[in-house]
Design an enzyme around this catalytic site. Structure first.
Site, PDB file in Angstrom:
ATOM      1  N   ASP A  98       0.831  -1.206   0.000  1.00 56.07           N
ATOM      2  CA  ASP A  98       0.000   0.000   0.000  1.00 56.07           C
ATOM      3  C   ASP A  98       0.868   1.260   0.000  1.00 56.07           C
ATOM      4  OD1 ASP A  98      -1.490  -2.241   0.729  1.00 56.07           O
ATOM      5  OD2 ASP A  98      -2.886  -1.083   1.944  1.00 56.07           O
ATOM      6  N   HIS A 140      -0.371   4.699  -0.342  1.00 55.73           N
ATOM      7  CA  HIS A 140      -1.039   5.739   0.449  1.00 55.73           C
ATOM      8  C   HIS A 140      -0.424   7.132   0.286  1.00 55.73           C
ATOM      9  CE1 HIS A 140      -4.180   3.621   2.541  1.00 55.73           C
ATOM     10  NE2 HIS A 140      -3.344   2.688   2.987  1.00 55.73           N
ATOM     11  N   HIS A 147      -9.572   2.024  -0.016  1.00 56.31           N
ATOM     12  CA  HIS A 147      -9.486   3.482  -0.107  1.00 56.31           C
ATOM     13  C   HIS A 147      -9.742   3.947  -1.540  1.00 56.31           C
ATOM     14  CE1 HIS A 147      -7.679   4.599   3.910  1.00 56.31           C
ATOM     15  NE2 HIS A 147      -7.563   3.283   3.929  1.00 56.31           N
ATOM     16  N   ARG A 149     -18.561   7.675   3.637  1.00 52.41           N
ATOM     17  CA  ARG A 149     -17.662   7.601   4.795  1.00 52.41           C
ATOM     18  C   ARG A 149     -16.309   8.228   4.455  1.00 52.41           C
ATOM     19  NH1 ARG A 149     -16.219   2.379   6.419  1.00 52.41           N
ATOM     20  NH2 ARG A 149     -16.234   2.872   8.634  1.00 52.41           N
ATOM     21  N   HIS A 157      -6.824  -7.153  -2.681  1.00 52.67           N
ATOM     22  CA  HIS A 157      -6.313  -6.166  -1.739  1.00 52.67           C
ATOM     23  C   HIS A 157      -6.260  -6.662  -0.298  1.00 52.67           C
ATOM     24  CE1 HIS A 157      -5.306  -2.391   0.089  1.00 52.67           C
ATOM     25  NE2 HIS A 157      -6.413  -2.383   0.801  1.00 52.67           N
ATOM     26  N   HIS A 217      -3.072  -4.169   2.571  1.00 50.37           N
ATOM     27  CA  HIS A 217      -4.199  -3.792   3.418  1.00 50.37           C
ATOM     28  C   HIS A 217      -3.993  -3.849   4.919  1.00 50.37           C
ATOM     29  CE1 HIS A 217      -8.373  -3.102   4.528  1.00 50.37           C
ATOM     30  NE2 HIS A 217      -8.471  -4.277   5.106  1.00 50.37           N
TER      31      HIS A 217
END
Length: 311
Positions: free
Chosen positions: A14, A16, A82, A133, A215, A268
């Site tokens: 990941d 990010h 995400h 969310r 994922h 994840h």
């Protein structure tokens, strides 16, 4: 008779929004892997390109550029939870195939709406639960200490993604700010990827296996083919898609794959975990003081952005 050398497979954890880590990791992969192997590698990105880190936009620019820069590689871009939520906010998710509306995904979790501060701005009526969310604003801080996370703002820590495109968190202006090339990338992400012949070093030596990349993982107690169909079909009628969002339920290898020589590789979980053919490659979790890691097959060597390879 010469045997064909196994293809190099690289699985990247990941990212990010951490472009500096991604750049360093990529350079380290190039430095450590033999040039001919690197140039022809299958590179699987395990999802979660956005949120937490400051440069989601630059990360996606980097990923989009890879096919042109490395035309003999094969690149697979999995959707993380995400990325799924990000795509949904932009209106890029396919409509539920059963004819239902996205608002149907809210019902099971409606008691959490105020506590989690779901998005109520422009277009919310037609958004998947996870996108509401993602773009919302938490009323209080949540301490998910089991995952090493203290959430601020959105439950997804999405503010940095908005800001990387030059708009404030929770603004519908993001829809116009995201370039069409990025929307195409987010639309085309796959939810699962399968390979029929990947080599991996095991206690028995070099072993030919099938590979499933997803994922979060596959639910260990549910039918594998049904899960794969859901993922291939991109079934958006489900509020929480366990192979993208699950934790304990997807940690191991499904029982029916135990004796079928199938690698299951995921990100994840915010951990680096290698147990037989179950590979979880998310050492960094998107946080500042943790590395971005990749695993290289068949050797199972772990390469990190923090490694220092001498030339």
């Amino acid at each position: 008779m010469m045997t064909q050398k196994p293809r190099t497979v690289i699985c990247v954890g990941d990212i990010h929004g951490n472009i500096s880590k991604l750049n360093k990791l990529w350079l380290n992969l190039q430095s450590d892997i033999q040039n001919s192997d690197f140039s022809s590698a299958l590179v699987i990105f395990l999802g979660d390109y956005c949120d937490r880190g400051p440069e989601t936009r630059k990360v996606i620019d980097f990923l989009i550029s890879l096919p042109e820069k490395h035309p003999d590689q094969t690149h697979v871009f999995l959707a993380g939870n995400h990325d799924f939520a990000f795509a949904g906010f932009l209106g890029l998710l396919p409509r539920p195939s059963d004819g239902s509306e996205f608002k149907e995904t809210w019902k099971e979790y409606s008691k959490s709406e105020e506590r989690e501060g779901w998005y109520k701005g422009e277009g919310f009526e037609n958004m998947h639960l996870q996108s509401r969310r993602w773009a919302g604003k938490i009323r209080v801080q949540f301490d998910y200490s089991a995952y090493g996370v203290l959430y601020n703002g959105s439950i997804y820590d999405a503010a940095s993604t908005f800001e990387s495109y030059g708009v404030p968190h929770g603004s519908s202006d993001l829809i116009k700010a995201v370039p069409e090339s990025h929307k195409k990338f987010l639309t085309n992400m796959v939810w699962v990827h399968k390979e029929d012949d990947v080599c991996i070093e095991t206690e028995e030596g070099l072993t030919h296996c099938k590979l499933i990349a997803v994922h979060a993982g596959l639910e260990t107690k549910n039918n594998v083919e049904e899960q794969l169909k859901l993922l291939r079909d991109k079934d958006t009628s489900i509020p929480r898609i366990q192979p993208l969002t699950g934790r304990k339920t997807v940690w191991g290898i499904p029982q029916e794959l135990d004796d079928k020589k199938t690698i299951v590789v995921s990100g994840h979980h915010g951990k680096l975990h290698i147990d037989g053919l179950r590979l979880i490659i998310d050492e960094g979790g998107g946080y500042t003081d943790t590395p971005l890691a990749a695993i290289v097959l068949p050797s199972k060597k772990i390469i990190r952005d923090t490694d220092n390879f001498s030339n």
